[in-house]
Design a protein around this motif. Structure first.
Motif, short mmCIF file in Angstrom:
data_model
loop_
_atom_site.label_atom_id
_atom_site.label_comp_id
_atom_site.label_asym_id
_atom_site.label_seq_id
_atom_site.Cartn_x
_atom_site.Cartn_y
_atom_site.Cartn_z
N ALA A 77 0.79 -0.91 0.01
CA ALA A 77 0.03 0.00 -0.04
C ALA A 77 0.94 1.19 0.09
CB ALA A 77 -0.96 -0.12 1.09
N GLY A 104 3.68 4.01 -2.50
CA GLY A 104 3.35 5.24 -3.38
C GLY A 104 3.03 4.73 -4.75
N THR A 105 3.89 3.35 -4.91
CA THR A 105 3.91 2.67 -6.27
C THR A 105 2.34 1.89 -6.36
OG1 THR A 105 6.22 2.10 -6.02
CG2 THR A 105 5.08 0.93 -7.67
N ASN A 142 -2.57 -5.55 2.55
CA ASN A 142 -1.23 -5.07 3.09
C ASN A 142 -1.32 -5.71 4.48
OD1 ASN A 142 1.17 -3.51 2.89
ND2 ASN A 142 0.41 -2.05 4.11
N ARG A 143 0.00 -5.72 4.88
CA ARG A 143 0.14 -6.18 6.18
C ARG A 143 -0.19 -5.30 7.50
NH1 ARG A 143 6.81 -5.61 6.09
NH2 ARG A 143 6.89 -3.45 5.91
N ASN A 144 -0.53 -4.10 7.17
CA ASN A 144 -1.06 -3.35 8.28
C ASN A 144 -1.92 -2.25 7.57
OD1 ASN A 144 0.26 -0.69 7.80
ND2 ASN A 144 2.07 -1.81 8.46
N SER A 170 3.72 -5.07 -5.20
CA SER A 170 3.98 -3.64 -5.33
C SER A 170 5.02 -3.46 -4.12
CB SER A 170 3.07 -2.46 -5.37
OG SER A 170 2.69 -2.36 -4.24
N PRO A 228 5.77 -11.29 0.11
CA PRO A 228 5.14 -10.10 0.62
C PRO A 228 4.06 -10.65 1.70
CG PRO A 228 4.76 -10.44 -1.62
CD PRO A 228 5.37 -11.83 -1.28
N VAL A 266 6.84 -5.61 -9.14
CA VAL A 266 7.45 -4.30 -9.48
C VAL A 266 9.10 -4.47 -9.47
CG1 VAL A 266 5.89 -2.79 -8.88
CG2 VAL A 266 7.28 -3.26 -7.40
N GLY A 296 9.43 -5.93 -13.26
CA GLY A 296 9.31 -4.70 -13.33
C GLY A 296 10.20 -4.04 -14.49
P1 NDP Z 1 6.83 2.39 -0.16
O1 NDP Z 1 7.89 2.22 0.77
O2 NDP Z 1 6.00 3.60 -0.44
O3 NDP Z 1 5.42 1.25 0.07
C1 NDP Z 1 6.11 -0.27 0.12
C2 NDP Z 1 4.90 -1.21 0.58
O4 NDP Z 1 5.31 -2.67 0.56
C3 NDP Z 1 4.15 -0.65 1.90
O5 NDP Z 1 2.91 -0.92 2.07
C4 NDP Z 1 5.03 -1.91 2.94
O6 NDP Z 1 4.21 -2.00 3.84
C5 NDP Z 1 5.10 -2.81 1.76
N1 NDP Z 1 6.07 -3.55 2.14
C6 NDP Z 1 7.39 -3.44 2.08
N2 NDP Z 1 8.31 -4.40 2.48
C7 NDP Z 1 7.43 -5.59 2.65
C8 NDP Z 1 7.84 -6.81 3.21
N3 NDP Z 1 8.78 -7.26 3.48
N4 NDP Z 1 6.50 -7.82 3.22
C9 NDP Z 1 5.29 -7.32 3.15
N5 NDP Z 1 4.94 -5.95 2.54
C10 NDP Z 1 6.08 -5.12 2.51
O7 NDP Z 1 7.56 1.92 -1.52
P2 NDP Z 1 7.29 2.22 -3.04
O8 NDP Z 1 6.01 1.94 -3.31
O9 NDP Z 1 7.90 3.50 -3.35
O10 NDP Z 1 8.14 1.13 -3.79
C11 NDP Z 1 7.78 -0.42 -3.72
C12 NDP Z 1 8.78 -1.17 -4.81
O11 NDP Z 1 8.56 -0.61 -5.86
C13 NDP Z 1 10.31 -0.74 -4.67
O12 NDP Z 1 11.10 -1.97 -4.42
C14 NDP Z 1 10.74 0.00 -5.88
O13 NDP Z 1 12.06 -0.03 -6.02
C15 NDP Z 1 9.52 -0.57 -6.73
N6 NDP Z 1 9.59 0.12 -7.86
C16 NDP Z 1 9.51 -0.29 -9.31
C17 NDP Z 1 9.54 0.55 -10.39
C18 NDP Z 1 9.79 -0.08 -11.53
O14 NDP Z 1 9.97 0.82 -12.59
N7 NDP Z 1 10.02 -1.09 -11.73
C19 NDP Z 1 9.13 2.11 -10.02
C20 NDP Z 1 8.99 2.24 -8.77
C21 NDP Z 1 8.96 1.62 -7.68
P3 NDP Z 1 4.00 -1.11 5.11
O15 NDP Z 1 2.52 -0.15 4.48
O16 NDP Z 1 3.56 -1.99 6.31
O17 NDP Z 1 5.22 -0.38 5.34
#
Ligand code: NDP
Length: 261
Positions: free
Chosen positions: A121, A123-124, A143-145, A174, A185, A204, A226
């Motif tokens: 949940a 930005g992506t 999502n986890r929370n 994502s 995830p 992604v 991605g």
């Molecule tokens: P954010 O930190 O905004 O969000 C990440 C989300 O993933 C959060 O909801 C988080 O949960 C959850 N999360 C993170 N780690 C875990 C885990 N180990 N298990 C379960 N849930 C998890 O990140 P972004 O959205 O900015 O980016 C996410 C990914 O997308 C990155 O890896 C980034 O590199 C990739 N990306 C790829 C692109 C591409 O062009 N291919 C472009 C943009 C991004 P919680 O809410 O609990 O924190």
């Protein structure tokens, strides 16, 4: 001569300079694209003008800040509150988000999708949910929370443990799970219940086969990582930087070639 960069923290891993510089070279344009590590608590607007960039890409963790400091915002940025592309002109900042349209381009081979599930949940997730909804696709976020569910008011949301519906055409990871570790995830049993009914999956993460990606393959889903999203968000940003039309294939091929160096 355009002075361009990708800004973030960390930034050394970024492939954007290779993509953009090769496109500049192949298309015979005047410009240089570098990468620059930003201090996390700086004033982004002041820093951009101080450094004198003509335009930049913005990556984690500054996409929300990039949106906030802009004077003009495109439709998707305004809807999701984050931007990955900024142009600086006459002391004004113009913000765009090309992640969502890059993703749509990457899943062009995925047909007849009516329902999509997004894991994560952040930005992506927000960018992808928005463009999918624009295409008339029903989107659910899991999502986890629930801390970030407030940003997903116009979508169905659920915690993994409360998920009741396991029927989705497309499942998108994502999250960063599996990026630097070998984690999924969510609980494997929950994921398997989802994947067994799905036809398509998208991860992604682009630089490795994550456990999510491998599990999707095991369940015979048509799955993409991605990489193409990375490529296409770059192509669309490049079109904005140089105000180009009808050069999309040329830019894409040049960027692809740049990534092979
Ligand atoms: P954010 O930190 O905004 O969000 C990440 C989300 O993933 C959060 O909801 C988080 O949960 C959850 N999360 C993170 N780690 C875990 C885990 N180990 N298990 C379960 N849930 C998890 O990140 P972004 O959205 O900015 O980016 C996410 C990914 O997308 C990155 O890896 C980034 O590199 C990739 N990306 C790829 C692109 C591409 O062009 N291919 C472009 C943009 C991004 P919680 O809410 O609990 O924190």
């Amino acid at each position: 001569m355009k002075f361009l960069a990708v800004l973030g923290n960390p930034i050394m891993h970024s492939k954007s300079p290779r993509m953009h510089n090769n496109a500049i070279k192949i298309l015979g344009l005047k410009g240089i694209y570098t990468r620059y590590c930003l201090n996390k608590d700086l004033n982004l607007r002041e820093e951009l003008f101080r450094l004198g960039f003509d335009a930049v890409n913005i990556t984690a963790p500054f996409k929300e800040k990039a949106y906030e400091i802009a004077d003009f915002k495109d439709e998707i940025s305004s809807q999701i509150g984050s931007s990955n592309t900024l142009c600086l002109k006459n002391n004004k900042i113009y913000a765009y988000n090309t992640d969502g349209i890059g993703f749509l381009e990457a899943i062009k081979g995925f047909e007849n999708i009516k329902k999509a599930l997004i894991l994560g949940a952040g930005g992506t997730a927000l960018a992808l949910a928005y463009v999918l909804k624009q295409k008339g696709i029903e989107v659910c976020i899991v999502n986890r929370n629930d801390r970030k569910f407030q940003y997903f008011n116009s979508y169905q949301t659920s915690l993994y443990k409360n998920l009741k519906d396991f029927y989705f055409d497309l499942v998108i990871n994502s999250t960063s799970a599996g990026l630097i570790d070998e984690s999924l995830p969510c609980d494997k049993n929950v994921l398997e219940k989802i994947l067994i009914n799905a036809r398509f999956a998208f991860d992604v993460i682009y630089n490795k086969e994550t456990p999510f990606y491998k599990l999707c393959k095991k369940y015979n889903l048509k799955v993409k990582n991605g990489f193409e999203m990375l490529l296409w968000q770059g192509v669309f940003a490049f079109e904005i930087f140089f105000e180009l039309k009808n050069k999309r294939e040329e830019i894409k091929n040049a960027m692809l070639q740049g990534l092979k160096f």
